[in-house]
Design a protein around this motif. Structure first.
Motif, short mmCIF file in Angstrom:
data_model
loop_
_atom_site.label_atom_id
_atom_site.label_comp_id
_atom_site.label_asym_id
_atom_site.label_seq_id
_atom_site.Cartn_x
_atom_site.Cartn_y
_atom_site.Cartn_z
N THR A 147 -40.76 -26.60 42.26
CA THR A 147 -39.30 -26.49 42.21
C THR A 147 -38.80 -26.37 40.79
O THR A 147 -37.94 -25.53 40.47
N GLY A 148 -39.36 -27.19 39.89
CA GLY A 148 -38.95 -27.13 38.48
C GLY A 148 -39.28 -25.78 37.85
O GLY A 148 -38.46 -25.21 37.12
N PHE A 149 -40.47 -25.24 38.15
CA PHE A 149 -40.84 -23.95 37.59
C PHE A 149 -39.95 -22.83 38.14
O PHE A 149 -39.55 -21.92 37.40
N THR A 150 -39.64 -22.90 39.45
CA THR A 150 -38.78 -21.88 40.06
C THR A 150 -37.42 -21.85 39.37
O THR A 150 -36.91 -20.78 39.00
N TRP A 151 -36.84 -23.03 39.17
CA TRP A 151 -35.52 -23.07 38.54
C TRP A 151 -35.58 -22.72 37.07
O TRP A 151 -34.66 -22.10 36.54
N TRP A 152 -36.69 -23.07 36.40
CA TRP A 152 -36.84 -22.65 35.00
C TRP A 152 -36.87 -21.13 34.92
O TRP A 152 -36.21 -20.53 34.05
N PHE A 153 -37.60 -20.48 35.81
CA PHE A 153 -37.71 -19.03 35.77
C PHE A 153 -36.37 -18.38 36.10
O PHE A 153 -35.95 -17.44 35.42
N VAL A 154 -35.70 -18.87 37.13
CA VAL A 154 -34.40 -18.29 37.51
C VAL A 154 -33.38 -18.46 36.40
O VAL A 154 -32.67 -17.51 36.03
N PHE A 198 -32.63 -7.48 35.64
CA PHE A 198 -32.85 -8.85 36.16
C PHE A 198 -33.44 -8.79 37.56
O PHE A 198 -34.45 -9.46 37.85
N PHE A 199 -32.85 -7.98 38.43
CA PHE A 199 -33.33 -7.92 39.80
C PHE A 199 -34.67 -7.19 39.91
O PHE A 199 -35.51 -7.56 40.73
N LEU A 200 -34.88 -6.19 39.08
CA LEU A 200 -36.18 -5.53 39.07
C LEU A 200 -37.27 -6.50 38.63
O LEU A 200 -38.38 -6.53 39.20
N LEU A 201 -36.97 -7.30 37.61
CA LEU A 201 -37.93 -8.29 37.14
C LEU A 201 -38.27 -9.29 38.24
O LEU A 201 -39.44 -9.64 38.45
N HIS A 202 -37.25 -9.72 38.98
CA HIS A 202 -37.49 -10.68 40.06
C HIS A 202 -38.23 -10.03 41.22
O HIS A 202 -39.05 -10.67 41.88
N GLY A 203 -37.95 -8.75 41.47
CA GLY A 203 -38.69 -8.06 42.52
C GLY A 203 -40.16 -7.95 42.19
O GLY A 203 -41.03 -8.21 43.04
N VAL A 204 -40.48 -7.57 40.94
CA VAL A 204 -41.87 -7.46 40.51
C VAL A 204 -42.53 -8.84 40.51
O VAL A 204 -43.68 -9.00 40.94
N SER A 205 -41.80 -9.86 40.02
CA SER A 205 -42.35 -11.22 39.96
C SER A 205 -42.61 -11.76 41.36
O SER A 205 -43.62 -12.43 41.60
N LEU A 206 -41.69 -11.49 42.28
CA LEU A 206 -41.89 -11.94 43.66
C LEU A 206 -43.10 -11.24 44.29
O LEU A 206 -43.88 -11.87 45.01
N SER A 207 -43.27 -9.97 44.01
CA SER A 207 -44.44 -9.24 44.52
C SER A 207 -45.72 -9.86 43.97
O SER A 207 -46.70 -10.04 44.71
N THR A 211 -34.44 -16.28 33.09
CA THR A 211 -34.18 -14.84 33.26
C THR A 211 -32.69 -14.56 33.42
O THR A 211 -32.21 -13.50 33.00
N SER A 212 -31.96 -15.49 34.04
CA SER A 212 -30.50 -15.32 34.15
C SER A 212 -29.85 -15.32 32.79
O SER A 212 -28.94 -14.52 32.51
N SER A 213 -30.30 -16.23 31.91
CA SER A 213 -29.71 -16.30 30.57
C SER A 213 -30.04 -15.06 29.75
O SER A 213 -29.26 -14.66 28.88
N TRP A 214 -31.19 -14.42 30.02
CA TRP A 214 -31.57 -13.21 29.31
C TRP A 214 -30.81 -11.98 29.80
O TRP A 214 -30.34 -11.17 29.00
N LEU A 215 -30.72 -11.86 31.13
CA LEU A 215 -30.33 -10.57 31.71
C LEU A 215 -29.10 -10.61 32.62
O LEU A 215 -28.36 -9.63 32.68
N PHE A 216 -28.90 -11.70 33.36
CA PHE A 216 -27.82 -11.72 34.34
C PHE A 216 -26.48 -12.08 33.70
O PHE A 216 -25.48 -11.40 33.90
N PHE A 217 -26.46 -13.16 32.90
CA PHE A 217 -25.18 -13.67 32.43
C PHE A 217 -24.61 -12.98 31.19
O PHE A 217 -23.39 -12.95 31.04
N LEU A 222 -26.01 -25.98 28.44
CA LEU A 222 -25.32 -26.76 29.46
C LEU A 222 -24.17 -25.97 30.06
O LEU A 222 -23.93 -26.01 31.28
N TYR A 223 -23.45 -25.21 29.22
CA TYR A 223 -22.36 -24.39 29.73
C TYR A 223 -22.87 -23.33 30.70
O TYR A 223 -22.24 -23.05 31.72
N LEU A 224 -24.04 -22.75 30.38
CA LEU A 224 -24.64 -21.76 31.27
C LEU A 224 -24.98 -22.39 32.62
O LEU A 224 -24.72 -21.80 33.67
N ILE A 225 -25.54 -23.59 32.60
CA ILE A 225 -25.87 -24.28 33.85
C ILE A 225 -24.61 -24.57 34.65
O ILE A 225 -24.57 -24.38 35.88
N VAL A 226 -23.57 -25.02 33.95
CA VAL A 226 -22.29 -25.31 34.63
C VAL A 226 -21.76 -24.06 35.30
O VAL A 226 -21.31 -24.09 36.46
#
Length: 348
Positions: free
Chosen positions: A294-301, A264-273, A304-310, A147-151
């Motif tokens: 929409t739910g899957f998009t936000w789950w993925f974002v 994180f951004f490389l993963l999203h670039g490959v995933s978007l491709s 991956t943010s909790s793994w690599l971005f934050f 929840l703190y991460l979402i906030v």
């Protein structure tokens, strides 16, 4: 705090002077290598300026506005591309300075009056939500880590909305023009393509397209073909975005990069491709309900943010530093107020 204000004023002078010089040569120096050499010192200066600040609020915002966006705008300007080469920017020095130093872009149709309000009604709602989320981080010990991460995700989003919305309102009020949108309700995204291409950080996407995607695609299309070149250019664009986020993190913490945010951004670039290739393969034969996509998009974002971005971001201790800076700002305002009121108190 007084030192930060002094550095901020010096930054205004340096950026305005640099952009004024660029405006003066827009017609006399042709696009290309000579113009690039002339503005190279300013490009270097813009990358250096954020290192002068000590507060995380200014390190982050100046790093993003000047160190990233403004320096990329200068790079594009050297070769006759980007927001600074538009008819809107070339029409007056005021517009050139605003477009060069702020995260805004004026559409080509500059004769339109702005029928929309200076500040949209949702601005104040998002300001309230920003305040509430900032209050929430004061009680992080009582929040579940997820929840703190979402906030904190919403703190970043609302903070960008308020900063950029305020800059847009200033430009609308002083120049009387409409601006191209920066965000388009990213929480409604139905896919990664929708999120990154149409809803999140749109000005940055447009600049990266001109500075990275288009050149990479032109260089590789003759080697790997049209479809593959698009995937290569897309991955390169996300890689550059990751490197610039590493730079912003360095501005904010002066810590050596760990390359997590680049991954994180490389993963999203490959995933978007991969997503785009899948869409091309099914050609609209598969329709996913909006609530699921929409739910899957936000789950993925979020995942991956909790793994690599934050993780790399939280090592900068942004919540602790923000609270300390809020307290310092409050003490500074109180001190200035007392100094202003004291002479009047004795006069009575």
């Amino acid at each position: 705090m007084a030192a930060e204000i002094r550095i901020f004023l010096q930054t205004l002078l340096l950026v305005s002077s640099s952009l004024s010089f660029c405006f003066s040569i827009r017609n006399s120096i042709p696009n290309g290598f000579l113009r690039f050499l002339l503005i190279l010192p300013f490009f270097s200066l813009f990358l250096y300026i954020p290192l002068q600040f000590q507060t995380i609020h200014l390190q982050g915002s100046i790093g993003f506005f000047i160190g990233w966006l403004a320096s990329f705008k200068l790079l594009l300007f050297a070769f006759g591309k980007g927001p600074l080469c538009s008819a809107a920017a070339s029409s007056s020095l005021r517009r050139f300075l605003a477009i060069g130093s702020l995260p805004i872009e004026i559409p080509q149709d500059t004769n339109r009056s702005h029928p929309n309000p200076i500040l949209p009604p949702t601005y104040f709602i998002k300001l309230l939500l920003l305040i509430l989320t900032l209050v929430a981080i004061y009680f992080k010990n009582y929040l579940h880590p997820t929840l703190y991460l979402i906030v904190f995700c919403f703190v970043i989003y609302f903070l960008l909305e308020i900063l950029i919305g305020g800059a847009a309102a200033f430009v609308k009020a002083t120049l009387g023009v409409e601006l191209l949108p920066y965000f388009d309700e990213p929480y409604l995204s139905v896919s990664l393509q929708d999120f990154w291409g149409k809803r999140w950080n749109l000005l940055t996407s447009r600049i990266l397209r001109l500075a990275v995607y288009d050149p990479c695609r032109k260089l590789t299309v003759g080697i790997v073909g049209k479809k593959a070149s698009a995937m290569v250019a897309l991955t390169a664009t996300f890689a550059v975005s990751g490197l610039m986020h590493e730079l912003i993190y360095f501005y904010m913490g002066r810590l050596a990069p760990t390359w997590e945010v680049t991954c994180f951004f490389l993963l999203h670039g490959v995933s978007l491709s991969a997503e785009m290739a899948m869409k091309s393969a099914v050609r609209g034969r598969l329709k996913v309900p909006r609530i699921i996509s929409t739910g899957f998009t936000w789950w993925f974002v979020m995942t991956t943010s909790s793994w690599l971005f934050f993780p790399q971001f939280f090592r900068l201790k942004p919540d602790v530093r923000m609270m300390e800076e809020h307290a310092a700002l409050g003490a500074f305002v109180k001190n200035v107020t007392v100094q202003l009121i004291t002479p009047f108190k004795f006069s009575f």
